[in-house]
Design a protein around this motif. Sequence first.
Motif, short mmCIF file in Angstrom:
data_model
loop_
_atom_site.label_atom_id
_atom_site.label_comp_id
_atom_site.label_asym_id
_atom_site.label_seq_id
_atom_site.Cartn_x
_atom_site.Cartn_y
_atom_site.Cartn_z
N PRO A 136 0.83 -1.22 0.00
CA PRO A 136 0.00 0.00 0.00
C PRO A 136 0.85 1.26 0.00
CG PRO A 136 0.02 -1.02 2.18
CD PRO A 136 0.72 -1.98 1.26
N LEU A 137 0.35 2.30 -0.64
CA LEU A 137 1.03 3.58 -0.68
C LEU A 137 0.64 4.48 0.48
CD1 LEU A 137 0.85 4.48 -4.50
CD2 LEU A 137 2.59 3.15 -3.26
N ARG A 138 -0.49 4.21 1.08
CA ARG A 138 -0.95 5.03 2.21
C ARG A 138 -1.65 4.15 3.22
NH1 ARG A 138 -6.61 6.52 1.43
NH2 ARG A 138 -6.37 8.30 2.82
N ARG A 139 -1.73 4.64 4.45
CA ARG A 139 -2.41 3.94 5.53
C ARG A 139 -3.31 4.92 6.27
NH1 ARG A 139 2.39 1.52 4.70
NH2 ARG A 139 2.47 -0.78 4.81
N ALA A 217 -7.50 -4.09 6.03
CA ALA A 217 -7.84 -4.49 4.67
C ALA A 217 -7.12 -3.58 3.69
CB ALA A 217 -9.35 -4.41 4.45
N VAL A 218 -6.50 -4.16 2.69
CA VAL A 218 -5.82 -3.39 1.65
C VAL A 218 -6.75 -3.29 0.45
CG1 VAL A 218 -3.86 -3.30 0.07
CG2 VAL A 218 -3.53 -4.08 2.43
N GLN A 219 -7.09 -2.06 0.08
CA GLN A 219 -8.00 -1.81 -1.03
C GLN A 219 -7.54 -0.59 -1.81
OE1 GLN A 219 -11.63 -2.07 1.90
NE2 GLN A 219 -12.45 -2.27 -0.18
N LEU A 220 -8.10 -0.46 -3.00
CA LEU A 220 -7.82 0.70 -3.84
C LEU A 220 -8.76 1.82 -3.45
CD1 LEU A 220 -6.26 1.90 -6.20
CD2 LEU A 220 -7.90 0.83 -7.75
N SER A 221 -8.19 2.95 -3.02
CA SER A 221 -9.01 4.09 -2.62
C SER A 221 -9.59 4.79 -3.84
CB SER A 221 -8.16 5.09 -1.82
OG SER A 221 -8.85 6.31 -1.65
N ARG A 222 -10.91 4.93 -3.86
CA ARG A 222 -11.55 5.62 -4.98
C ARG A 222 -11.47 7.13 -4.81
NH1 ARG A 222 -16.75 2.29 -7.19
NH2 ARG A 222 -15.82 0.22 -7.15
N THR A 223 -11.06 7.58 -3.64
CA THR A 223 -10.91 9.02 -3.40
C THR A 223 -9.53 9.50 -3.80
OG1 THR A 223 -12.47 8.91 -1.55
CG2 THR A 223 -11.04 10.84 -1.67
N PHE A 224 -8.48 8.78 -3.36
CA PHE A 224 -7.11 9.20 -3.63
C PHE A 224 -6.48 8.44 -4.79
CE2 PHE A 224 -7.83 10.51 0.72
CZ PHE A 224 -7.28 11.78 0.75
N GLU A 229 -3.97 0.81 2.86
CA GLU A 229 -4.25 -0.12 3.96
C GLU A 229 -5.18 0.59 4.95
OE1 GLU A 229 -2.13 -2.70 7.55
OE2 GLU A 229 -0.89 -1.53 6.18
N TYR A 230 -6.37 0.03 5.12
CA TYR A 230 -7.34 0.58 6.05
C TYR A 230 -7.32 -0.24 7.34
CZ TYR A 230 -9.29 3.03 2.00
OH TYR A 230 -9.46 3.83 0.90
N ARG A 231 -7.12 0.44 8.46
CA ARG A 231 -7.32 -0.21 9.75
C ARG A 231 -8.70 0.22 10.22
NH1 ARG A 231 -6.99 0.75 15.25
NH2 ARG A 231 -6.44 -1.09 16.50
#
Length: 331
Positions: A136-139, A217-224, A229-231
Motif C-alpha cells: 500500500p502507498l498510504r495507511r 484491509a488493503v483496497q484501492l481508494s476511490r478518493t485518492f 491499507e485501512y485499519r
Amino acid sequence: MADDEVTAVAALLEALAEHTGPPVSVSELCRRAGLSGPTFGTAAPMVLVLLSAFGVLRSEHGPTNGQAGVVAVSPQARYFLHSLASYVRTGRSILANWERPGTTEPPYTSRQALSGPQFLYLMEERRLALDSDAAPLRRTEVVQVVVKCRLRGRGGRAQYLLVYDDRARQYQLPGGHIRASDAGARAAAARELEEELLGYDHTPGRDELKELGAVSAVQLSRTFGAVTEYRVVFFQLESKARSIPVGPGGRWVPEDALLDQATLLDGTTLNVTALDRLDQSLPGGLRGLPWSLPDVQRRSLRAVVLDRPWETVGLVIGILGLILSVIPLLG
C-alpha cells in the motif's frame, strides 16, 4: 529543470522514437542524440528504465558484443515517444488536477482520463491486479458502525444499515475516517453516525457503541486513487430508541446478501471487504450479534418503493386506472 537537460531528454526520446531497426545500445542512442560525456552515460539508462514502466520498450542483448540494447515495441510506441518528447521540450504537463481528490468509473471523457488522480487510480488498479500483495502507498484509520435491526414486512430477518458514500461511489456501513480532533475511535463513530444519519442524535445512556474489534484491509481508494491499507475499528450501535432515522442515502440489506460479492444496490457494489473479515473473526459471526434496537422498525414509503419498485409501479397504474374508470360515472 535546466534548458540543456530538457533538450537532452527530448533528444534522447526522439532518437529512440526514430529508430526502427534491431535493438540499439544506450551509447549509440546518445551518439545519435548528440549527447556525450559521463553524465549522459549515467542519466540515459535511468530515463530508459523509467520508460520501461510504460511498456513501450523491448530490451535484449546483442548477439555479438553482448551489450544490452533497446527498441520501441511498435509504431504506436514510437509515436508515444515522439509525443512525450514534445511535452518535455515545451514544458507542458500531460496530467492535471492533481489537487482534486476523487475518481470515476468508465467510460471516461478525455479530461477525466488525463486527470492526475484518475490516471493514478488506473495505474494502481493494474498494479493490484498484477500483484494481489502489492504494497500500500498510504495507511489510514477509520471506524464503521454495525446497525442490526428487524424491519416490518421482512419476515423477522436481520437487516443491516448501509449508507451511500459519494466519493467511494459504494454502499458501506456508517462511518468514516478518525480525525485528529476526535477523542478516540468511539467518539469518531458517534460523530459519523450524527453526520450520516439525518436526525440522529447520539445520546449517552440511551445509545451505546460496543467495540467489536479491528481488522486491516488493503483496497484501492476511490478518493485518492492509491492502494491503501485501512485499519477499521468496528462498533455496534445498541440503543433503547424506538427507531433509527435512516435518511435518503441509507438502505437496509438482509443478512444473506450483505457479504455476497454479487450483491448490488441501485447498480452499485458494496464495500464490505473489512466487514467480511470481521464476520470471520467474531464468535458466531454477525449472526451472533444482538439487535441494535429492541423494536421492529417501520419502513418509510421511500424504502418500500426502493425495495419493490415494480410492485409499486403496478399499484400506481392500478389506482390510476380505477380513478379513470370512475370519472365518467361522476359526470
